[in-house]
Design an enzyme around this catalytic site. Structure first.
Site, PDB file in Angstrom:
ATOM      1  N   ASP A 206       0.816  -1.221   0.000  1.00  0.00           N
ATOM      2  CA  ASP A 206       0.000   0.000   0.000  1.00  0.00           C
ATOM      3  C   ASP A 206       0.847   1.268   0.000  1.00  0.00           C
ATOM      4  O   ASP A 206       0.310   2.370  -0.030  1.00  0.00           O
ATOM      5  CB  ASP A 206      -0.933  -0.011   1.224  1.00  0.00           C
ATOM      6  CG  ASP A 206      -1.975   1.093   1.189  1.00  0.00           C
ATOM      7  OD1 ASP A 206      -2.525   1.365   0.106  1.00  0.00           O
ATOM      8  OD2 ASP A 206      -2.231   1.709   2.238  1.00  0.00           O
ATOM      9  N   SER A 231      -6.546   5.500  -0.233  1.00  0.00           N
ATOM     10  CA  SER A 231      -6.869   4.212  -0.848  1.00  0.00           C
ATOM     11  C   SER A 231      -8.367   3.939  -0.717  1.00  0.00           C
ATOM     12  O   SER A 231      -8.982   4.210   0.317  1.00  0.00           O
ATOM     13  CB  SER A 231      -6.086   3.087  -0.163  1.00  0.00           C
ATOM     14  OG  SER A 231      -4.691   3.322  -0.225  1.00  0.00           O
ATOM     15  N   GLN A 281      -5.050  -1.634  -7.051  1.00  0.00           N
ATOM     16  CA  GLN A 281      -5.654  -0.718  -6.089  1.00  0.00           C
ATOM     17  C   GLN A 281      -6.243   0.494  -6.803  1.00  0.00           C
ATOM     18  O   GLN A 281      -5.660   1.000  -7.767  1.00  0.00           O
ATOM     19  CB  GLN A 281      -4.608  -0.229  -5.081  1.00  0.00           C
ATOM     20  CG  GLN A 281      -5.159   0.737  -4.028  1.00  0.00           C
ATOM     21  CD  GLN A 281      -4.087   1.252  -3.087  1.00  0.00           C
ATOM     22  OE1 GLN A 281      -3.532   2.324  -3.299  1.00  0.00           O
ATOM     23  NE2 GLN A 281      -3.776   0.473  -2.057  1.00  0.00           N
TER      24      GLN A 281
END
Length: 291
Positions: A206, A231, A281
């Site tokens: 991430d 995110s 993502q």
């Protein structure tokens, strides 16, 4: 093992407070909220605690619902959705202050032989030839000292080396929406438990995946204040065994940005060329109104 890595492992460990209910600690990230990779990693730990050890995770799909409060613990509730002969499925909801902040579904599988092929590993320089994060960040006079300090503090458990300049290092003109990063944790991990390596890979995944979105538009990101973002969702597929204490190449690109959102997709390779993980993502990427 470095103290920073031990602190990270302690952070990702969870307290069992009831059957299939766990509690995790929080801490602030580069931005003043809980780092999304921490919540994803802790949720994967919670799911894994309810699965037989011989069934490693092979995929996860998650949504970030609300910003996490770094000053409060997070409670993870696991639902045992399915226990089949080959596959096990778990759903995890992370809650803070009575509200869900994160949702994860993960699938685990016993080892099986089968068909084999993979996309080839792209060319990349040897990680030993690249500057470390302290070396690279130390050369950016345009970044405020407190920004550099927060970057280094947030990533001190990970040796993360950009192949080219990161978005916040050189910005103002669009570049190719592609970024490569070598990473490994700062220290050697004991044993061969694949779940520990998967959890740490989820944590690191991430950190940089939306960088190609910023590169495509010449933006430096939150570090220079020309975008705000977070995110939205995160998906990972674990293809082959790997060790996160050995070098992994994170090859990232962005095929699209629209509607205030940007999409990042990536492949993670071992240093000897095996495709270990695929990651996708989507995140909020907004330009502040005053710009």
């Amino acid at each position: 093992m470095s103290q920073a890595l031990q602190d990270l492992l302690d952070l990702l460990d969870l307290e069992r407070i009831e059957e299939d209910i766990f509690r995790g600690r929080s801490r602030s990230a580069v931005v003043p909220r809980v780092f999304g990779g921490q919540v994803a990693a802790q949720a994967l730990v919670a799911a894994g605690r309810t699965v037989p050890a011989d069934r490693p995770v092979h995929s996860l799909h998650a949504y970030f619902l609300r910003p996490g409060d770094p000053g409060a613990p997070i409670v993870y509730t696991v639902d045992r959705i399915r226990d089949g002969r080959s596959f096990t499925t778990r759903r995890v909801v992370a809650v803070q202050h009575g509200k869900p902040v994160f949702h994860l579904s993960a699938s685990f599988q016993t080892y099986e032989d089968g068909l084999e092929h993979q996309a080839p590993m792209p060319a990349a320089p040897d990680p030993a030839t690249l500057p470390t994060s302290p070396e690279r960040l130390g050369g950016y006079g345009h970044l405020a000292p407190e920004v550099v300090e927060r970057f280094l503090k947030a990533r001190e458990a990970v040796d993360l080396r950009y192949v080219d300049e990161p978005p916040y290092g050189r910005y103002g003109e669009p570049r190719e929406p592609h970024s490569q990063v070598w990473f490994r944790v700062n220290g050697k991990l004991d044993g061969d438990d694949p779940s520990r390596h998967a959890v740490l890979a989820a944590y690191v995944s991430d950190m940089t995946l939306l960088d190609p979105v910023l590169l495509a538009h010449g933006r430096g990101g939150w570090a220079v204040g020309d975008v705000v973002g977070a995110s939205l969702d995160h998906a990972m597929w674990f293809h082959r065994p790997f060790r996160v204490d050995e070098w992994l190449l994170y090859d990232q690109e962005s095929p699209s940005a629209s509607g205030g959102r940007g999409l990042g997709q990536a492949r993670i390779y071992t240093q000897d060329g095996r495709l270990a993980i695929t990651v996708i993502q989507e995140g909020v990427v907004r330009v502040p109104r005053q710009l």
